[in-house]
Design an enzyme around this catalytic site. Structure first.
Site, mmCIF file in Angstrom:
data_model
loop_
_atom_site.group_PDB
_atom_site.id
_atom_site.type_symbol
_atom_site.label_atom_id
_atom_site.label_comp_id
_atom_site.label_asym_id
_atom_site.label_seq_id
_atom_site.Cartn_x
_atom_site.Cartn_y
_atom_site.Cartn_z
ATOM 1 N N GLY A 56 36.740 52.264 -4.830
ATOM 2 C CA GLY A 56 35.599 52.862 -4.139
ATOM 3 C C GLY A 56 35.360 54.314 -4.506
ATOM 4 C CB SER A 57 37.474 57.169 -5.261
ATOM 5 O OG SER A 57 37.748 57.283 -3.889
ATOM 6 C CB SER A 98 41.565 60.173 -4.682
ATOM 7 O OG SER A 98 42.264 59.399 -3.727
ATOM 8 C CB THR A 103 44.565 56.721 -5.301
ATOM 9 O OG1 THR A 103 43.921 56.288 -4.102
ATOM 10 C CG2 THR A 103 44.504 55.625 -6.328
ATOM 11 N NE ARG A 150 34.462 48.013 1.669
ATOM 12 C CZ ARG A 150 35.591 48.072 2.362
ATOM 13 N NH1 ARG A 150 36.588 48.832 1.937
ATOM 14 N NH2 ARG A 150 35.739 47.395 3.477
ATOM 15 C CD GLU A 235 36.915 47.317 -2.070
ATOM 16 O OE1 GLU A 235 37.305 48.076 -1.167
ATOM 17 O OE2 GLU A 235 36.631 47.735 -3.206
ATOM 18 C CG HIS A 251 25.209 40.271 -28.151
ATOM 19 N ND1 HIS A 251 24.575 40.088 -29.356
ATOM 20 C CD2 HIS A 251 24.421 41.108 -27.439
ATOM 21 C CE1 HIS A 251 23.456 40.804 -29.391
ATOM 22 N NE2 HIS A 251 23.345 41.435 -28.226
ATOM 23 C CE LYS A 345 45.258 51.662 -2.595
ATOM 24 N NZ LYS A 345 44.321 52.558 -1.955
HETATM 25 O O1 PA5 Z 1 37.498 50.630 -1.356
HETATM 26 C C1 PA5 Z 1 38.723 50.750 -1.293
HETATM 27 O O2 PA5 Z 1 39.347 50.797 -0.220
HETATM 28 C C2 PA5 Z 1 39.518 50.886 -2.566
HETATM 29 O O3 PA5 Z 1 38.787 50.425 -3.666
HETATM 30 C C3 PA5 Z 1 39.947 52.365 -2.754
HETATM 31 O O4 PA5 Z 1 38.821 53.171 -2.985
HETATM 32 C C4 PA5 Z 1 40.936 52.479 -3.906
HETATM 33 O O5 PA5 Z 1 42.106 51.748 -3.597
HETATM 34 C C5 PA5 Z 1 41.316 53.942 -4.203
HETATM 35 O O6 PA5 Z 1 41.632 54.645 -3.032
HETATM 36 P P1 PA5 Z 1 41.005 56.111 -2.822
HETATM 37 O O7 PA5 Z 1 39.532 55.903 -2.807
HETATM 38 O O8 PA5 Z 1 41.551 56.565 -1.507
HETATM 39 O O9 PA5 Z 1 41.475 56.923 -3.973
#
Ligand code: PA5
Length: 356
Positions: A56-57, A98, A103, A150, A235, A251, A345
């Protein structure tokens, strides 16, 4: 029909993801203005930019890269891994993004960037990244957001856009930001939870995805939006999905569609189309859709709204967020927590620390 019993959504959505989606236009606006006052790095002698982050970051970085590449005179890459590519050095700008600041891949990139002598900017709500940035005297772009990473895509994009624009590499996007915010607001009037399915295009698309394996296909500046639709379905709706990019998909993907035959009626391919696409990609969207329909695939098309490229990118993203939310409601899942990601994680951490 569950999607019209919107009074029940609250029960399934205790973290109120719906409010996060509804407020995304305001979040983008706020992030852009917050970015106007943040500490910068000296832009002279920067020869390349690396945007490092995960999940999400990282999506904000993809969106920025796709939007900015046609203007910015130096390479911009998005890095989703440990360490950094070998070309990173004193003439690189590395922006670490992040949400949590904790992360491990992004922290690894931060440490690596410090060692190479690159210029850094850290974008986070806090955590270890903020601590390390403060200790090392790295410009810290801290923002407040309580919720899922996200759902902070307005920040992860808007702050990066402000950074790249202030480095002088982009024509001032202020009017495009305003257009994006206004176009999202116009569009969302017809997408709200209280708008019945008969008038609500996002609910209708979500309904088409139920029980099917979706593929989202975009091109140009909407390629990362196709990825965003996929990650949001994963998600938020906890469902399988994939994404593809044109012209590349023409392609390879189109050659691999006849089999397995029993899977094809379960597939749903949604094409993301924009008037700002390269004309050949507009044509490719239509022809590729025809090819898949002839093979028996279910297909649909979303036409990006708004005038500017940024408005078209963000109306398409916002529509996809609503779709994934309504898909979550259809499946009866809580759109906010991602226990599978948290558990993974935790397992990686335990194995590192020698716990079983
Ligand atoms: O959406 C989510 O929860 C994940 O995709 C996180 O964004 C990802 O695990 C990375 O964590 P962070 O955004 O805290 O760096």
């Amino acid at each position: 029909m569950i999607l019209d019993r919107w009074e029940e959504f609250q029960e399934k959505d205790p973290g109120n993801m719906l409010a996060e989606i509804e407020h995304l236009p305001e979040q983008l606006k706020k992030a852009w203005s917050l970015g106007q006052d943040m500490p910068l790095q000296e832009s002279r002698r920067i020869r390349n930019v690396v945007l490092a982050g995960m999940g999400g970051s990282a999506i904000g970085a993809d969106l920025l890269q796709a939007y900015a590449l046609s203007h910015v005179p130096i390479p911009i890459i998005v890095w989703r891994n440990y360490a950094l590519p070998a070309f990173v050095g004193k003439e690189s700008l590395v922006i670490l993004s992040s949400h949590s600041g904790n992360t491990e891949e992004t922290l690894s990139a931060f440490d690596h960037a410090l060692e190479t002598g690159a210029k850094l900017i850290a974008v986070t709500t806090g955590g270890e990244l903020a601590v390390r940035a403060k200790d090392a005297g790295v410009p810290l772009w801290q923002f407040e957001h309580v919720g899922q990473p996200r759902a902070a895509v307005g920040y992860s994009f808007g702050l990066l856009l402000a950074a790249i624009s202030h480095m002088g590499w982009l024509p001032d996007p202020v009017e495009e930001v305003a257009d994006a915010v206004a176009s999202m607001k116009d569009q969302q009037v017809a997408l709200g939870a209280d708008v019945p399915i008969a008038q609500n295009a996002a609910k209708r698309v979500a309904g088409q995805l139920v029980g099917r394996w979706p593929t989202f296909i975009g091109a140009d500046f909407l390629a990362p939006v196709a990825r965003r639709w996929r990650t949001q379905v994963s998600e938020i709706a906890k469902a399988v999905a994939q994404f593809e990019e044109l012209p590349e998909a023409d392609h390879n993907l189109v050659a691999g569609v006849p089999y397995p035959e029993e899977l094809i009626p379960k597939m749903m391919v949604i094409f993301l189309k924009a008037s700002h696409y390269h004309p050949r990609n507009q044509l490719r969207i239509d022809v590729t859709r025809e090819v898949l329909m002839v093979e028996g695939f279910n297909t649909d098309l979303f036409q990006a709204q708004g005038k500017s490229r940024l408005a078209q990118q963000w109306t398409t993203l916002h529509f996809g967020d609503y779709v994934s939310y309504y898909l979550a409601m259809s499946y009866g899942v809580d759109p906010s927590p991602v226990p599978a990601i948290e558990e993974l994680k935790r397992r990686i951490k335990d194995l590192t620390e020698g716990k079983s």
